[in-house]
Design an enzyme around this catalytic site. Structure first.
Site, PDB file in Angstrom:
ATOM      1  N   VAL A  33       1.208   3.203  -4.661  1.00 11.58           N
ATOM      2  CA  VAL A  33      -0.194   3.629  -4.626  1.00 11.58           C
ATOM      3  C   VAL A  33      -0.602   3.989  -3.191  1.00 11.58           C
ATOM      4  CG1 VAL A  33      -2.570   2.816  -4.943  1.00 11.58           C
ATOM      5  CG2 VAL A  33      -0.829   2.216  -6.620  1.00 11.58           C
ATOM      6  N   ASP A  34      -0.185   3.164  -2.263  1.00 13.74           N
ATOM      7  CA  ASP A  34      -0.525   3.354  -0.850  1.00 13.74           C
ATOM      8  C   ASP A  34      -0.097   4.741  -0.354  1.00 13.74           C
ATOM      9  OD1 ASP A  34      -1.495   2.509   1.561  1.00 13.74           O
ATOM     10  OD2 ASP A  34       0.156   1.146   2.017  1.00 13.74           O
ATOM     11  N   GLY A 124       4.124  -3.423  -8.507  1.00 10.45           N
ATOM     12  CA  GLY A 124       5.117  -2.390  -8.228  1.00 10.45           C
ATOM     13  C   GLY A 124       6.178  -2.932  -7.281  1.00 10.45           C
TER      14      GLY A 124
END
Ligand code: ADP
Length: 173
Positions: A33-34, A124
């Protein structure tokens, strides 16, 4: 009461007042996501993260804490960065994961955000089992009254994540 919604998709494509980033303590970007948030949101987000590192967060953001920056080119006003715990078989870090949701909501509240989009934090690269991560996420949001936040939207990347969140929501109401 805060309404919980589940959607399948990419969190960087969401429209919301605040989008939560599953960051790491460096605040300087990473994978999952980052990486997607910085790629799509553009360099303004990283610039603010660097400024935070140079001021209040010299040693980084601690696990379970949250801090906001601009959302750059994302369709949102703010990105709220939070650092999930790495899953451990030896140690119960559930409270730290719950803290990510609580602290992110507290920051959202301070910002006056009405809609907040969350990913499934820690599930994740950090290895948290999806069923347990979903239970903690739903329970913590349920327990955290956060007016003016009227909508919390979990944005689940794949079918398994979506169905675990569906089950957790059905079990906890
Ligand atoms: P962490 O390091 O906290 O585990 P990750 O970003 O690796 O964070 O993953 C968190 C969850 O977000 C995982 O379930 C992963 O599949 C999912 N994910 C990865 N990219 C995206 C995206 N663009 N939008 C929504 N969810 C995503």
């Amino acid at each position: 009461m805060t309404e919980i919604k589940l959607v399948r998709g990419d969190i960087t494509r969401q429209q919301a007042d605040a989008i939560v980033n599953a960051a790491n303590s460096s605040l300087l970007g990473g994978g999952g996501v980052d990486g997607a948030i910085h790629r799509r949101g553009g360099p303004e987000i990283l610039a603010e993260c660097r400024a935070l590192r140079a001021s209040r967060y010299g040693t980084g953001l601690r696990t379970g804490q949250a801090v906001a920056t601009t959302a750059g080119r994302l369709d949102a006003d703010h990105v709220i960065h939070t650092v999930g715990p790495v899953w451990s078989r030896q140690e119960d870090r559930s409270e730290l994961l719950a803290s990510c949701y609580r602290e992110s909501l507290r920051v959202a509240q301070e910002l006056g955000a009405r809609t907040v989009a969350f990913p499934a934090i820690s599930t994740g690269i950090y290895g948290w089992p999806m069923d347990d991560g979903a239970r903690i996420a739903i329970r913590t949001v349920r327990e955290t009254a956060a007016a003016p936040v009227g909508e919390v939207r979990f944005v689940l990347f794949d079918e398994q994540a979506y169905s675990e969140f569906e089950s957790a929501l059905a079990a906890q109401g």
